[in-house]
Design an enzyme around this catalytic site. Structure first.
Site, PDB file in Angstrom:
ATOM      1  N   GLY A  26       9.261  -2.835 107.076  1.00  0.00           N
ATOM      2  CA  GLY A  26      10.546  -2.210 107.359  1.00  0.00           C
ATOM      3  C   GLY A  26      11.327  -3.061 108.331  1.00  0.00           C
ATOM      4  N   ARG A  27      12.633  -2.791 108.431  1.00  0.00           N
ATOM      5  CA  ARG A  27      13.471  -3.558 109.332  1.00  0.00           C
ATOM      6  C   ARG A  27      14.576  -2.696 109.916  1.00  0.00           C
ATOM      7  NH1 ARG A  27      15.757  -8.512 107.504  1.00  0.00           N
ATOM      8  NH2 ARG A  27      13.787  -8.896 106.385  1.00  0.00           N
ATOM      9  N   GLY A  28      15.031  -3.108 111.086  1.00  0.00           N
ATOM     10  CA  GLY A  28      16.141  -2.441 111.749  1.00  0.00           C
ATOM     11  C   GLY A  28      17.053  -3.488 112.355  1.00  0.00           C
ATOM     12  N   MET A  30      17.205  -4.570 115.382  1.00  0.00           N
ATOM     13  CA  MET A  30      16.633  -5.392 116.437  1.00  0.00           C
ATOM     14  C   MET A  30      15.370  -6.136 116.025  1.00  0.00           C
ATOM     15  SD  MET A  30      17.099  -2.889 119.744  1.00  0.00           S
ATOM     16  CE  MET A  30      16.847  -4.217 120.921  1.00  0.00           C
ATOM     17  N   ASP A 142      14.671   6.272 121.052  1.00  0.00           N
ATOM     18  CA  ASP A 142      14.973   6.266 119.618  1.00  0.00           C
ATOM     19  C   ASP A 142      13.986   7.155 118.869  1.00  0.00           C
ATOM     20  OD1 ASP A 142      16.380   5.626 117.346  1.00  0.00           O
ATOM     21  OD2 ASP A 142      15.396   3.685 117.032  1.00  0.00           O
TER      22      ASP A 142
END
Length: 329
Positions: A26-28, A30, A142
């Site tokens: 997964g990625r976000g 940051m 978060d």
């Protein structure tokens, strides 16, 4: 490695700090999280690589190292263990325990609103994890379904085990707002506390607000505030009263509305003192929402300051089954 700087966008198949990067998880904004193999111990880990722009920020790098050490020092059954955090060849990385299961976002997308007992079990485990972090003066910032990992539990009384993840980028309590030094907002707008929207300092009560938003969604099927525009959503968090859960989900008693109203108060001083206080109060308010009350647990005892009385353990009702489902027969 041979001194080559590997960008987080494409390191599949390469070795970073003794970890072979196998696939993306997964990625976000940051970081990117990969499934990787620890070549020294032969175990599978979740390897988070920070975006290059953060690596080049000296103040961020110092904070990253400090707070990664704090996160790694927290030994709690509902916080994903951090094995290692460091920097190599210009890359900031965190190696964490790889958890087999789904995140809560995927569970909610698949199943919709959860049964009340399942929602309360998940809420209690998250509350315990957050309170443990707050005791170390660490604020998550978060809390959202995507940062909650759900795996199978040990028996019918504990059908799921929950982990809170992504502590490696948390900020020290009472020292910073919800914005980075570059003015970027850190967090997810559906679950952000009003004081973070306003740029005021935050503490554990900001995580409590976010937890309440997540718990609301597990019961109603959607976060408390839903707007088409981001600015309208931020305004709602700051000024609009939350919708009544009893109106969103039939069978929820109005007493639960009062508990959520307090947890979602605009001013931190008007909220519960701890996350477990919130979940304990919500559990009491929802006691009559199902045909049978659950047996008190050690989490209940810790929150209430008492030990549960010994009593026969009732068989779980049909609607209190595990959140995780196996493949269809």
């Amino acid at each position: 490695m041979s001194g080559q700087v590997v960008q987080p966008s494409g390191p599949i198949g390469t070795e970073i700090a003794g970890y072979r990067v196998d696939r993306e998880l997964g990625r976000g904004g940051m970081a990117v999280v990969y499934c990787a193999t620890d070549l020294r111990l032969g175990r599978t880990v979740a390897l988070k690589l920070l975006a290059p722009e953060y690596t080049r920020n000296d103040s961020f790098r110092r904070r990253f190292h400090q707070e990664s050490r704090i996160a790694a020092a927290i030994d709690h059954p509902h916080i994903v263990p951090v094995f290692e955090a460091g920097e190599t060849d210009g890359i900031l990385y965190i190696a964490m325990c790889y958890v087999h299961g789904l995140d809560l976002r995927a569970v909610l997308d698949r199943d919709g609103p959860l049964p009340v007992p399942a929602a309360l079990r998940i809420a209690a485990q998250l509350a315990s994890a957050l309170d443990a972090a707050h005791e170390h003066d660490l604020v998550h910032r978060d809390v959202k379904p995507g940062n909650v990992l759900v795996t199978e539990g040990v028996d019918s009384e504990h059908p799921e085990h929950v982990y809170l993840t992504d502590f490696g980028l948390a900020k020290k309590s009472l020292s910073l707002t919800g914005f980075t030094t570059a003015g970027e907002f850190v967090g997810t707008l559906d679950y952000v506390a009003p004081e973070r929207v306003a740029g005021r300092p935050v503490d554990g009560r900001s995580d409590l607000y976010s937890l309440a938003c997540v718990v609301y969604e597990t019961l109603a099927g959607a976060p408390p505030f839903r707007r088409d525009d981001d600015l309208e959503l931020l305004w709602a968090h700051q000024y609009d009263p939350p919708p009544l859960l009893s109106e969103e989900r039939p069978g929820i008693p109005s007493a639960a509305d009062d508990i959520l109203r307090k947890a979602l108060a605009k001013a931190p001083d008007d909220r519960f003192g701890t996350c477990l206080e919130f979940v304990t109060a919500l559990r009491a308010a929802l006691a009559d929402s199902g045909p049978r009350r659950r047996t008190p647990t050690l989490v209940d005892a810790r929150a209430a300051g008492t030990l549960p009385a010994a009593e026969p353990v009732p068989a779980p009702p049909a609607w209190a089954g595990p959140v995780l489902k196996g493949p269809e027969a």
